[in-house]
Design an enzyme around this catalytic site. Sequence first.
Site, PDB file in Angstrom:
ATOM      1  N   PRO A  97       0.545  -1.322   0.492  1.00 38.35           N
ATOM      2  CA  PRO A  97       0.184   0.340  -0.043  1.00 38.35           C
ATOM      3  C   PRO A  97       0.615   1.803   0.118  1.00 38.35           C
ATOM      4  CG  PRO A  97       0.043  -1.194   1.813  1.00 38.35           C
ATOM      5  CD  PRO A  97       0.602  -2.275   1.589  1.00 38.35           C
ATOM      6  N   ASN A  98       0.347   2.490  -0.711  1.00 36.18           N
ATOM      7  CA  ASN A  98       0.533   3.705  -0.967  1.00 36.18           C
ATOM      8  C   ASN A  98       2.167   3.609  -1.459  1.00 36.18           C
ATOM      9  OD1 ASN A  98      -1.186   4.361   0.387  1.00 36.18           O
ATOM     10  ND2 ASN A  98      -0.211   4.020   2.412  1.00 36.18           N
ATOM     11  N   ARG A 115       5.288  11.091  -2.007  1.00 32.78           N
ATOM     12  CA  ARG A 115       5.349  10.626  -1.021  1.00 32.78           C
ATOM     13  C   ARG A 115       6.341  10.976   0.374  1.00 32.78           C
ATOM     14  NH1 ARG A 115       4.243   4.320   1.182  1.00 32.78           N
ATOM     15  NH2 ARG A 115       3.862   4.705   3.487  1.00 32.78           N
ATOM     16  N   ASN A 152       7.960  -5.721  -1.019  1.00 39.39           N
ATOM     17  CA  ASN A 152       7.964  -4.944  -0.188  1.00 39.39           C
ATOM     18  C   ASN A 152       6.931  -4.286   0.601  1.00 39.39           C
ATOM     19  OD1 ASN A 152       8.151  -2.871   1.058  1.00 39.39           O
ATOM     20  ND2 ASN A 152       9.151  -0.889  -0.211  1.00 39.39           N
ATOM     21  N   ALA A 154       3.114  -0.722   4.952  1.00 37.58           N
ATOM     22  CA  ALA A 154       2.740  -1.074   5.755  1.00 37.58           C
ATOM     23  C   ALA A 154       2.156  -2.315   7.109  1.00 37.58           C
ATOM     24  CB  ALA A 154       1.160   0.051   6.044  1.00 37.58           C
ATOM     25  N   HIS A 184       4.127  -4.939   9.289  1.00 41.33           N
ATOM     26  CA  HIS A 184       4.313  -4.437  10.696  1.00 41.33           C
ATOM     27  C   HIS A 184       2.478  -4.794  11.124  1.00 41.33           C
ATOM     28  CE1 HIS A 184       7.234  -2.198   9.048  1.00 41.33           C
ATOM     29  NE2 HIS A 184       6.663  -1.043   8.494  1.00 41.33           N
ATOM     30  N   ASP A 239       2.003 -16.072   6.921  1.00 44.96           N
ATOM     31  CA  ASP A 239       1.211 -17.677   6.736  1.00 44.96           C
ATOM     32  C   ASP A 239       1.315 -17.517   5.241  1.00 44.96           C
ATOM     33  OD1 ASP A 239       0.860 -17.084   9.408  1.00 44.96           O
ATOM     34  OD2 ASP A 239      -1.365 -17.618   9.350  1.00 44.96           O
ATOM     35  N   LEU A 285      12.219   0.724   1.106  1.00 44.31           N
ATOM     36  CA  LEU A 285      13.469   2.024   1.275  1.00 44.31           C
ATOM     37  C   LEU A 285      13.057   2.608   2.638  1.00 44.31           C
ATOM     38  CD1 LEU A 285      10.147   3.111  -0.737  1.00 44.31           C
ATOM     39  CD2 LEU A 285      12.767   2.260  -1.714  1.00 44.31           C
ATOM     40  N   SER A 286      13.163   2.900   3.110  1.00 44.94           N
ATOM     41  CA  SER A 286      13.858   3.634   4.455  1.00 44.94           C
ATOM     42  C   SER A 286      14.061   2.526   5.461  1.00 44.94           C
ATOM     43  CB  SER A 286      12.697   3.873   5.556  1.00 44.94           C
ATOM     44  OG  SER A 286      11.143   2.969   5.737  1.00 44.94           O
ATOM     45  N   ARG A 290       7.140   0.799  13.663  1.00 46.19           N
ATOM     46  CA  ARG A 290       7.460  -0.513  12.139  1.00 46.19           C
ATOM     47  C   ARG A 290       9.209  -1.059  12.688  1.00 46.19           C
ATOM     48  NH1 ARG A 290       5.065   2.960   8.350  1.00 46.19           N
ATOM     49  NH2 ARG A 290       5.400   5.615   9.387  1.00 46.19           N
TER      50      ARG A 290
HETATM   51  C1  DQA Z   1       8.177   1.355   3.840  1.00 49.34           C
HETATM   52  C2  DQA Z   1       7.873   1.076   5.305  1.00 49.34           C
HETATM   53  C3  DQA Z   1       6.643   1.168   6.008  1.00 49.34           C
HETATM   54  O1  DQA Z   1       6.792   0.989   7.241  1.00 49.34           O
HETATM   55  C4  DQA Z   1       5.929   2.089   5.757  1.00 49.34           C
HETATM   56  O2  DQA Z   1       4.603   1.086   6.186  1.00 49.34           O
HETATM   57  C5  DQA Z   1       5.856   1.835   3.637  1.00 49.34           C
HETATM   58  C6  DQA Z   1       7.578   2.285   3.724  1.00 49.34           C
HETATM   59  C7  DQA Z   1       9.707   1.131   2.961  1.00 49.34           C
HETATM   60  O3  DQA Z   1       9.441   1.136   2.325  1.00 49.34           O
HETATM   61  O4  DQA Z   1       9.969   1.962   3.794  1.00 49.34           O
HETATM   62  O5  DQA Z   1       4.954   2.524   3.605  1.00 49.34           O
HETATM   63  O6  DQA Z   1       8.171  -0.864   4.093  1.00 49.34           O
END
Ligand code: DQA
Length: 147
Positions: free
Chosen positions: A11-12, A19, A75, A78, A81, A88, A102-103, A112
């Site tokens: 997501p996102n 973003r 990846n 969210a 977490h 599963d 990425l982070s 996180r």
């Molecule tokens: C993420 C880190 C996650 O905590 C966050 O919810 C993301 C991006 C990352 O790529 O750093 O959406 O997976």
Amino acid sequence: MVKKIAVLNGPNLNLLGTREPDTYGTTTLEEIHALTEQQAKKHDLVVEFRQSNVEGELVNWVQEAAKDRAGIILNAAAYTHTSIALHDAIAAIETPVIEVHLSNVFAREEYRHHSYISDVAAGVICGFGATGYMLAVDAIASMLRDK
Ligand code: DQA
């Protein structure tokens, strides 16, 4: 036959580029797609690149990839977490999964720091931005060579 790897994004991540650029950089998901494809080509691998904001869709793609993909780069954003369902799904398959962020999630909020993916993943790469996806491609290629 050319080996395929699945690159699955949660997501996102479709919003990358605009973003929270201080956290995630300015590279778009389309650009990451192109970079990942280039890296895979160096190892004679083909990439299937997908993104979804829907947890169940990611679970379906993990199951689908397990049928004939050589590896999965995930990846889960969210859902990393929160998702026992993704945990599963990965626990149920033999295909190696590389968890990518990425982070550097460990340098961020406490919520996180826990991942439902890490204990069932072959390895984890975080904190290197878009480069992490390329490192994950190299990791899968190296695992395939060692097999
Ligand atoms: C993420 C880190 C996650 O905590 C966050 O919810 C993301 C991006 C990352 O790529 O750093 O959406 O997976």
